[in-house]
Design a protein around this motif. Structure first.
Motif, PDB file in Angstrom:
ATOM      1  N   VAL A 196       0.758  -1.074  -0.001  1.00 46.97           N
ATOM      2  CA  VAL A 196       0.008   0.001   0.070  1.00 46.97           C
ATOM      3  C   VAL A 196       0.758   1.184   0.153  1.00 46.97           C
ATOM      4  N   ALA A 197       0.843   2.046  -0.988  1.00 51.31           N
ATOM      5  CA  ALA A 197       1.450   3.281  -1.111  1.00 51.31           C
ATOM      6  C   ALA A 197       1.487   4.165   0.152  1.00 51.31           C
ATOM      7  N   ALA A 198       2.394   4.637   0.723  1.00 49.50           N
ATOM      8  CA  ALA A 198       2.237   5.402   2.150  1.00 49.50           C
ATOM      9  C   ALA A 198       1.172   6.607   2.100  1.00 49.50           C
ATOM     10  N   ASP A 199       0.893   7.066   0.818  1.00 48.29           N
ATOM     11  CA  ASP A 199       0.039   8.232   0.796  1.00 48.29           C
ATOM     12  C   ASP A 199      -1.468   7.888   0.337  1.00 48.29           C
ATOM     13  N   ALA A 200      -1.623   6.436   0.432  1.00 47.37           N
ATOM     14  CA  ALA A 200      -2.886   5.840  -0.086  1.00 47.37           C
ATOM     15  C   ALA A 200      -3.831   5.680   0.996  1.00 47.37           C
ATOM     16  N   ALA A 201      -5.056   5.923   0.910  1.00 48.24           N
ATOM     17  CA  ALA A 201      -6.056   5.591   1.921  1.00 48.24           C
ATOM     18  C   ALA A 201      -7.369   4.489   1.323  1.00 48.24           C
ATOM     19  N   PRO A 202      -6.836   3.232   1.504  1.00 44.82           N
ATOM     20  CA  PRO A 202      -7.887   2.286   0.874  1.00 44.82           C
ATOM     21  C   PRO A 202      -9.108   2.308   1.228  1.00 44.82           C
ATOM     22  N   ALA A 203     -10.065   2.071   0.609  1.00 42.69           N
ATOM     23  CA  ALA A 203     -11.547   2.016   0.737  1.00 42.69           C
ATOM     24  C   ALA A 203     -11.620   0.735   1.585  1.00 42.69           C
ATOM     25  N   GLU A 204     -11.025  -0.259   1.386  1.00 42.88           N
ATOM     26  CA  GLU A 204     -11.345  -1.461   2.008  1.00 42.88           C
ATOM     27  C   GLU A 204      -9.952  -1.911   2.827  1.00 42.88           C
ATOM     28  N   SER A 205     -10.135  -2.494   3.992  1.00 42.26           N
ATOM     29  CA  SER A 205      -8.866  -2.948   4.758  1.00 42.26           C
ATOM     30  C   SER A 205      -8.212  -4.316   4.070  1.00 42.26           C
ATOM     31  N   PRO A 206      -7.153  -4.430   4.431  1.00 43.18           N
ATOM     32  CA  PRO A 206      -6.353  -5.526   3.842  1.00 43.18           C
ATOM     33  C   PRO A 206      -6.992  -6.682   4.301  1.00 43.18           C
ATOM     34  N   ARG A 207      -7.430  -6.796   5.631  1.00 41.43           N
ATOM     35  CA  ARG A 207      -8.261  -8.063   6.180  1.00 41.43           C
ATOM     36  C   ARG A 207      -9.325  -8.385   5.157  1.00 41.43           C
ATOM     37  N   ASN A 208     -10.174  -7.480   5.005  1.00 44.06           N
ATOM     38  CA  ASN A 208     -11.447  -7.719   4.209  1.00 44.06           C
ATOM     39  C   ASN A 208     -11.093  -8.088   2.613  1.00 44.06           C
ATOM     40  N   VAL A 209     -10.146  -7.423   2.256  1.00 47.90           N
ATOM     41  CA  VAL A 209      -9.671  -7.971   0.858  1.00 47.90           C
ATOM     42  C   VAL A 209      -9.218  -9.297   0.805  1.00 47.90           C
ATOM     43  N   PHE A 210      -8.294  -9.681   1.789  1.00 50.79           N
ATOM     44  CA  PHE A 210      -7.762 -11.199   1.916  1.00 50.79           C
ATOM     45  C   PHE A 210      -9.044 -12.054   2.261  1.00 50.79           C
ATOM     46  N   ASP A 211      -9.787 -11.623   3.131  1.00 49.09           N
ATOM     47  CA  ASP A 211     -11.003 -12.700   3.136  1.00 49.09           C
ATOM     48  C   ASP A 211     -11.742 -12.749   1.872  1.00 49.09           C
ATOM     49  N   GLU A 218     -10.972 -20.644  -3.243  1.00 47.94           N
ATOM     50  CA  GLU A 218     -11.619 -21.871  -2.959  1.00 47.94           C
ATOM     51  C   GLU A 218     -12.473 -22.251  -4.077  1.00 47.94           C
ATOM     52  N   ARG A 219     -13.187 -21.255  -4.824  1.00 48.31           N
ATOM     53  CA  ARG A 219     -14.434 -21.562  -5.551  1.00 48.31           C
ATOM     54  C   ARG A 219     -13.772 -21.704  -6.975  1.00 48.31           C
ATOM     55  N   ILE A 220     -12.540 -21.402  -7.287  1.00 48.57           N
ATOM     56  CA  ILE A 220     -12.018 -21.369  -8.745  1.00 48.57           C
ATOM     57  C   ILE A 220     -11.033 -22.535  -8.718  1.00 48.57           C
ATOM     58  N   PRO A 221     -11.589 -23.669  -9.628  1.00 39.03           N
ATOM     59  CA  PRO A 221     -10.685 -24.579 -10.018  1.00 39.03           C
ATOM     60  C   PRO A 221      -9.623 -24.492 -10.422  1.00 39.03           C
ATOM     61  N   GLY A 222      -8.557 -25.544 -10.481  1.00 39.46           N
ATOM     62  CA  GLY A 222      -7.274 -25.494 -11.032  1.00 39.46           C
ATOM     63  C   GLY A 222      -6.055 -24.948 -10.054  1.00 39.46           C
ATOM     64  N   GLU A 223      -4.913 -24.838 -10.258  1.00 37.30           N
ATOM     65  CA  GLU A 223      -3.875 -24.655  -9.604  1.00 37.30           C
ATOM     66  C   GLU A 223      -3.738 -23.093  -9.282  1.00 37.30           C
ATOM     67  N   ALA A 224      -3.656 -22.777  -7.964  1.00 40.15           N
ATOM     68  CA  ALA A 224      -3.618 -21.383  -7.902  1.00 40.15           C
ATOM     69  C   ALA A 224      -2.053 -21.006  -7.779  1.00 40.15           C
ATOM     70  N   PRO A 225      -2.016 -19.710  -8.085  1.00 42.58           N
ATOM     71  CA  PRO A 225      -0.536 -19.259  -7.932  1.00 42.58           C
ATOM     72  C   PRO A 225       0.172 -19.311  -6.612  1.00 42.58           C
ATOM     73  N   ASP A 226       1.123 -19.499  -6.346  1.00 43.07           N
ATOM     74  CA  ASP A 226       1.754 -19.722  -4.892  1.00 43.07           C
ATOM     75  C   ASP A 226       1.696 -18.433  -4.234  1.00 43.07           C
ATOM     76  N   ASP A 227       2.060 -17.377  -5.062  1.00 43.39           N
ATOM     77  CA  ASP A 227       2.155 -15.756  -4.649  1.00 43.39           C
ATOM     78  C   ASP A 227       1.404 -14.675  -5.647  1.00 43.39           C
ATOM     79  N   VAL A 228       0.894 -14.019  -5.085  1.00 45.78           N
ATOM     80  CA  VAL A 228       0.245 -12.746  -5.587  1.00 45.78           C
ATOM     81  C   VAL A 228       0.613 -11.614  -5.060  1.00 45.78           C
ATOM     82  N   LEU A 229       0.997 -10.961  -5.831  1.00 46.10           N
ATOM     83  CA  LEU A 229       1.505  -9.425  -5.472  1.00 46.10           C
ATOM     84  C   LEU A 229       0.679  -8.485  -5.909  1.00 46.10           C
ATOM     85  N   LEU A 230       0.016  -7.608  -4.804  1.00 41.52           N
ATOM     86  CA  LEU A 230      -1.073  -6.534  -4.937  1.00 41.52           C
ATOM     87  C   LEU A 230      -0.359  -5.333  -4.488  1.00 41.52           C
ATOM     88  N   PHE A 231      -0.720  -4.176  -5.311  1.00 42.56           N
ATOM     89  CA  PHE A 231      -0.488  -2.899  -4.958  1.00 42.56           C
ATOM     90  C   PHE A 231      -1.819  -2.046  -4.818  1.00 42.56           C
TER      91      PHE A 231
END
Length: 487
Positions: A196-211, A218-231
């Motif tokens: 999260v950019a230092a001057d950003a004010a996200p409308a959603e909390s990281p916890r809610n986004v991660f949830d 869990e609902r999408i079939p197939g192999e999920a990526p090991d790591d997802v990088l979000l900005f």
């Protein structure tokens, strides 16, 4: 570290084209050398006079057993290659070859936000989001042995260190330079890393986004990526999102909300789960499927309603557009609205035909696991296999003509809005490489892009400039030496 734009001796600034050299180096990349590639130290900084330019300085160490060491497949503006000489592969493609003498060869590459249009990349006084360049290291320990290939920016390079002059995060697709807050969640075998950019004010909390992302995973079939990088970024980045499916990286604007019918968080995440290569008549499906499943999963999570989704998807009907023919599209938003609405209707038909046992997610799963390009004919067959009956007449009417689905049955359906995990028993094999499509000037809710391709500009002239510049420098150097010796 060389100054940008300075041309002296072997210092040449140029743009180099990935597409001209990718995959064309003659020796096969089949074996790994025992000692591995040369150790590299990467330092990253913003150009002081222009925060829209990010500079990467690479210092290599070459062990005594090194016999062959080339730099190929590189993008960006190359400045100050020290210890490398311009050469060409046996296929005639230009590259940089280690001179065999310099103990610590180095090179500097810059990438730019360019016009700072606030689209894919942006720069402010506080932070910069720029495309990460690409460099392929071709490495061999003997003169006639096999070659190994490594990508210090994109791979888990075995001997790499990264440092920033100030602070930042080096991703395979995106480079963020500036102060930031970091949040990490591990869920279902995946690691979600949010910057999260230092001057950003996200409308959603990281916890809610991660949830939300974990529930979607869990609902999408197939192999999920090991790591997802979000900005998460504020203005001047445009108020949408952008994803690099190939590298499982994405960004969204700070204003993105989970209760939006076109949920940007889910939309961009779904792109990381797309592993299909699409034919020309299927190009609409990439964004249409991300848009539909984002809305559908948001409904399932109770974050939005059918009426809100229906109102949003029907907001721009694009009456004269044909999904299978991009030349007829009013603009590049067509898949996000008309395409998503068509997939909603198709999902409803599949669920009704199978008594709810299968859905469009099964089609998505089989497309992901299909080996090779998915053509429209392939799509029709996959849909028929999943539904247990041919739906070609309906598909032809709604994909290859201007006919739009009837919205009312979707709003009243008990099935639509509840995607399930794909049923087992798919017969398709293989997993094609992830590919992403660039979009035009219209700003849809979210975009995907092949980020290295954004660096390919004026490359042919740049390559000519490299050869000419280094050849001229060597000629002048030799002439001066002969002159002095004669004197």
């Amino acid at each position: 570290m060389g100054s940008v734009g300075l041309v002296s001796g072997r210092t040449v600034a140029l743009l180099l084209v990935l597409s001209l050299v990718a995959g064309t180096f003659v020796p096969p990349a089949t074996a790994q050398s025992s000692s591995g590639p040369p150790r590299v130290s990467i330092s990253v900084e913003r150009r002081p006079a222009d925060h829209g330019v990010v500079r990467y300085h690479l210092d290599f160490e070459t062990p005594d057993d090194a016999h062959r060491f080339w730099l190929i497949n590189y993008t960006g503006n190359v400045v100050s290659p020290e210890g490398f000489v311009a050469d060409s592969t046996k296929n005639g493609n230009h590259a940089l070859r280690w001179d065999g003498e310099t103990e610590s060869p180095s090179m500097t590459i810059t990438t730019s936000v360019k016009s700072r249009s606030g689209r894919e990349f942006a720069a402010t006084d506080d932070w910069t989001l720029a495309p990460t360049p690409r460099v392929s290291v071709a490495w061999g320990e003997s003169g006639d042995g096999e070659w190994s290939y490594f990508h210090p920016f994109q791979d888990e390079y075995p001997k790499r260190s990264v440092s920033f002059a100030d602070a930042g995060v080096l991703g395979s697709a995106f480079t963020y330079v500036g102060k930031y807050d970091e949040h990490v969640r591990r869920e279902n075998g995946q690691r979600f890393r949010m910057i999260v950019a230092a001057d950003a004010a996200p409308a959603e909390s990281p916890r809610n986004v991660f949830d939300s992302l974990a529930a979607a995973s869990e609902r999408i079939p197939g192999e999920a990526p090991d790591d997802v990088l979000l900005f998460v970024l504020p203005d001047p980045i445009w108020r949408g999102g952008y994803a690099s499916p190939k590298y499982d990286e994405l960004w969204v604007h700070e204003a993105a909300r989970l209760d939006d019918p076109q949920n940007l968080w889910l939309h961009e995440y779904i792109h990381t789960r797309q592993s299909f290569d699409l034919g020309d008549r299927m190009s609409w499906f990439r964004e249409a499927s991300a848009a539909y499943f984002a809305s559908d999963l948001a409904m399932q999570q109770g974050r939005t309603s059918k009426s809100a989704v229906a109102d949003t998807l029907s907001l721009k009907p694009y009456d004269e557009s044909v999904l299978s023919n991009p030349d007829t599209w009013a603009n590049r938003e067509v898949p996000y609205y008309r395409g998503a609405l068509t997939l909603w209707a198709l999902d409803e038909k599949i669920q009704k035909a199978t008594d709810g046992k299968r859905s469009l997610m099964d089609v998505f799963d089989r497309m992901n696991r299909r080996d090779g390009t998915v053509t429209y004919a392939d799509f029709e067959k996959i849909v028929a296999d999943v539904a247990g009956q041919s739906m070609t007449p309906w598909l032809d009417e709604h994909v290859t003509t201007t006919t739009k689905p009837n919205l009312e049955p979707l709003q009243n359906s008990d099935n639509a809005g509840y995607v399930g995990k794909a049923a087992s028993g798919s017969n398709d094999n293989g997993n094609s490489g992830k590919e992403s499509d660039g979009l035009g000037d219209v700003r849809p809710p979210a975009e995907t892009g092949d980020l290295p391709s954004t660096l390919v500009l004026w490359g042919g002239l740049g390559l000519v400039g490299l050869v000419f510049g280094l050849t001229l420098a060597q000629y002048v150097s030799g002439f001066v030496s002969r002159f002095r010796g004669g004197k």
